[in-house]
Write a protein that holds these residues in place. Structure first.
Motif, PDB file in Angstrom:
ATOM      1  N   VAL A 129      -2.201 -19.439  32.599  1.00 40.02           N
ATOM      2  CA  VAL A 129      -3.508 -18.784  32.642  1.00 40.02           C
ATOM      3  C   VAL A 129      -4.225 -19.238  33.910  1.00 40.02           C
ATOM      4  CG1 VAL A 129      -5.729 -18.459  31.503  1.00 40.02           C
ATOM      5  CG2 VAL A 129      -3.648 -18.752  30.122  1.00 40.02           C
ATOM      6  N   ILE A 130      -4.522 -18.293  34.781  1.00 39.41           N
ATOM      7  CA  ILE A 130      -5.155 -18.595  36.064  1.00 39.41           C
ATOM      8  C   ILE A 130      -6.539 -17.957  36.108  1.00 39.41           C
ATOM      9  CG2 ILE A 130      -5.004 -18.343  38.580  1.00 39.41           C
ATOM     10  CD1 ILE A 130      -1.949 -18.099  38.232  1.00 39.41           C
ATOM     11  N   THR A 131      -7.539 -18.754  36.423  1.00 39.31           N
ATOM     12  CA  THR A 131      -8.901 -18.249  36.592  1.00 39.31           C
ATOM     13  C   THR A 131      -9.289 -18.368  38.058  1.00 39.31           C
ATOM     14  OG1 THR A 131      -9.515 -18.970  34.367  1.00 39.31           O
ATOM     15  CG2 THR A 131     -11.304 -18.487  35.900  1.00 39.31           C
ATOM     16  N   LEU A 132      -9.709 -17.256  38.647  1.00 39.48           N
ATOM     17  CA  LEU A 132     -10.154 -17.266  40.041  1.00 39.48           C
ATOM     18  C   LEU A 132     -11.663 -17.524  40.077  1.00 39.48           C
ATOM     19  CD1 LEU A 132      -8.154 -14.205  41.467  1.00 39.48           C
ATOM     20  CD2 LEU A 132      -7.540 -16.632  41.523  1.00 39.48           C
ATOM     21  N   VAL A 133     -12.059 -18.555  40.804  1.00 40.49           N
ATOM     22  CA  VAL A 133     -13.459 -18.946  40.900  1.00 40.49           C
ATOM     23  C   VAL A 133     -13.858 -19.020  42.365  1.00 40.49           C
ATOM     24  CG1 VAL A 133     -15.141 -20.781  40.448  1.00 40.49           C
ATOM     25  CG2 VAL A 133     -13.390 -20.243  38.737  1.00 40.49           C
ATOM     26  N   SER A 134     -14.896 -18.295  42.729  1.00 40.81           N
ATOM     27  CA  SER A 134     -15.388 -18.332  44.110  1.00 40.81           C
ATOM     28  C   SER A 134     -16.227 -19.590  44.315  1.00 40.81           C
ATOM     29  CB  SER A 134     -16.232 -17.088  44.419  1.00 40.81           C
ATOM     30  OG  SER A 134     -15.443 -15.926  44.326  1.00 40.81           O
ATOM     31  N   LYS A 135     -15.841 -20.377  45.304  1.00 32.43           N
ATOM     32  CA  LYS A 135     -16.494 -21.660  45.549  1.00 32.43           C
ATOM     33  C   LYS A 135     -17.941 -21.468  45.981  1.00 32.43           C
ATOM     34  CE  LYS A 135     -16.033 -26.146  45.826  1.00 32.43           C
ATOM     35  NZ  LYS A 135     -16.617 -26.727  44.635  1.00 32.43           N
ATOM     36  N   ASP A 136     -18.810 -22.356  45.460  1.00 31.91           N
ATOM     37  CA  ASP A 136     -20.235 -22.370  45.815  1.00 31.91           C
ATOM     38  C   ASP A 136     -20.915 -21.028  45.507  1.00 31.91           C
ATOM     39  OD1 ASP A 136     -19.972 -25.004  46.824  1.00 31.91           O
ATOM     40  OD2 ASP A 136     -19.232 -24.215  48.725  1.00 31.91           O
ATOM     41  N   THR A 137     -20.605 -20.497  44.315  1.00 32.41           N
ATOM     42  CA  THR A 137     -21.233 -19.249  43.874  1.00 32.41           C
ATOM     43  C   THR A 137     -21.606 -19.376  42.400  1.00 32.41           C
ATOM     44  OG1 THR A 137     -19.252 -18.115  43.059  1.00 32.41           O
ATOM     45  CG2 THR A 137     -19.710 -17.959  45.434  1.00 32.41           C
ATOM     46  N   TYR A 138     -22.169 -18.317  41.877  1.00 30.55           N
ATOM     47  CA  TYR A 138     -22.558 -18.256  40.463  1.00 30.55           C
ATOM     48  C   TYR A 138     -21.361 -18.420  39.542  1.00 30.55           C
ATOM     49  CZ  TYR A 138     -25.377 -16.656  36.495  1.00 30.55           C
ATOM     50  OH  TYR A 138     -26.062 -16.575  35.309  1.00 30.55           O
TER      51      TYR A 138
END
Length: 478
Positions: A432-441
């Motif tokens: 299970v991979i979650t993509l998270v944008s750094k320094d964002t909401y």
């Protein structure tokens, strides 16, 4: 007990529990076969206690088809979906709520009668249930956590539906806070308090006008109440499933996307200031609506602008999908997004992989066709869906990679979506991979998920952690 399907021991135990309890909650982890347990429990009650009909109320609309197919697949009993018909062109349709209610009143030959929670939004449903010529000795509420708002019309109708056997099913009964338990506990007859008394027992109030829930208390009492009227098993306790890996992959916004995001963030801050100056406060719903644009900006800016703004997430998604399909030729990938519009951006980005799409707004017959193709066609290896549409009730053990372009708002919906692939029948390691944008909401949403997981784990599974005290000191002091 002899059934058509060979059962696991935990499923046999669940049926035996149901034979000895009339109002209760089945809180098994996702993927442990709650529907099968209910089908065979009803079969036993029909055989041994002359049960005439069982009503199934689905908290998620599409699940009525899952119930229908599993009844015929796993048992010799019959089933009907209220309002289901075939039009003059040979296409399946669901009739109006009024038509469904009339069907409920008239004699029904089938044993299982299946409907969705939306049908209960009619005040006439409870009246029709009482007037029905059919004797419903058993009612099953599937995905009971979807009926968490006690003031909703559906909850009000549900609480008027009575039967000798009433069972609420969910693997994620706590979605945001303890009072999510009130409706299933009240309906199954395991609490006799009013909603106001229930809230005062477990909530701590403060904030604006002392009406805001700022913490929780007496959680040990809630644990004891739940333990007295429910059955809960976890996958790792009863199944020998392959390994599952959770991975967060951070992506950095492209400079152009970063500037776009910053501009939106600045505009939202100004919008919230205006709302505060006008009302003296900003409601949570207002804050979520405006902050939704920040989540959209991190996933696919094309939702918000016609300008050609790159997406770091979709670029990384393209790389991941290509790597998985090339290096693991027998594996399939299930991709989730929160926003229907984002799935269009994903489809465009992944068009060379011929992704199958399943989102809200599509006809149920088309959804079912796409699901069958993804499960059974070896050349169909990528499915893109909104978690709202396919994150509950479906079985996708054909896939063993799950990628979230953006996550649900709460831990229960996240776990539900994750477990579409990790359940009985899975033979491969699941990633299970979650993509998270750094320094964002995105990072704030991730923190919200973690906090809600802590609360749910404590109340439902009695799992304590150091973070529990940090999350809410009041939980342990009251």
């Amino acid at each position: 007990m002899a059934f058509r399907l060979k059962l696991y021991q935990h499923q046999i135990d669940g049926i035996e529990y149901g034979l000895n309890h009339k109002g209760w909650l089945l809180l098994d982890d996702q993927g442990l076969g709650k529907r099968v347990q209910m089908i065979y429990l009803a079969e036993m009650l029909k055989k041994n206690r002359d049960l005439e009909h069982c009503l199934i109320v689905c908290g998620v609309n599409g699940l009525k088809y899952n119930w229908f197919s599993e009844v015929y697949k796993f048992s010799d009993l019959s089933a009907k979906i209220l309002g289901y018909d075939v039009n003059s062109k040979g296409k399946p349709v669901i009739k109006s709520v009024n038509d469904r209610i009339q069907e409920l009143i008239n004699p029904i030959n089938e044993f299982f009668v299946i409907t969705n929670i939306e049908t209960l939004q009619s005040k006439e449903f409870a009246k029709a249930f009482k007037k029905s010529k059919n004797n419903f000795g058993m009612i099953v509420l599937d995905e009971a956590h979807k009926v968490k708002n006690s003031s909703s019309l559906a909850a009000s109708t549900l609480l008027k539906l009575d039967a000798e056997y009433k069972i609420a099913l969910t693997g994620t009964v706590i979605t945001n806070k303890p009072d999510n338990l009130y409706v299933p506990l009240k309906w199954t007859g395991n609490t006799h308090t009013t909603k106001g008394m229930f809230d005062k027992m477990y909530n701590v109030y403060g904030g604006f006008n002392n009406h805001q829930v700022v913490g929780y208390k007496n959680l040990e009492l809630l644990q004891e109440l739940l333990a007295s009227c429910s059955l809960r098993r976890l996958k790792e306790e009863v199944l020998d499933l392959p390994e599952r890996i959770f991975e967060i992959q951070y992506v950095e916004l492209d400079p152009k996307q970063r500037q776009f995001y910053n501009n939106i963030e600045k505009g939202i801050a100004e919008e919230l200031d205006v709302l505060y100056s006008e009302n003296g406060y900003v409601s949570l719903s207002q804050e979520m609506v405006v902050n939704m644009r920040l989540r959209q900006a991190t996933a696919w800016p094309g939702i918000l602008t016609t300008e050609n703004i790159p997406s770091a997430k979709l670029d990384r998604l393209y790389e991941l999908v290509g790597e998985i399909l090339e290096n693991h030729p027998d594996d399939k990938i299930l991709i989730f997004s929160t926003f229907k519009s984002t799935t269009e951006g994903i489809r465009q980005k992944l068009q060379e992989f011929s992704p199958i799409i399943c989102t809200g707004g599509m006809r149920d017959v088309d959804i079912n066709t796409n699901i069958d193709k993804f499960k059974n066609d070896i050349n169909s290896r990528v499915m893109v869906a909104t978690w709202q549409k396919l994150g509950t009730g479906e079985n996708f053990t054909a896939a063993n990679y799950v990628i979230f372009v953006d996550t649900p708002w709460n831990d229960s919906d996240f776990k539900q979506a994750c477990d579409r692939c990790y359940r009985i029948g899975q033979t491969k390691k699941t990633v299970v991979i979650t993509l998270v944008s750094k320094d964002t909401y995105d990072e704030r949403v991730q923190a919200i998920l973690e906090n809600k997981e802590i609360l749910s784990n404590y109340i439902i599974d009695n799992v304590e952690s150091e973070k529990l005290v940090q999350f809410n000191d009041i939980c342990m002091d009251n």
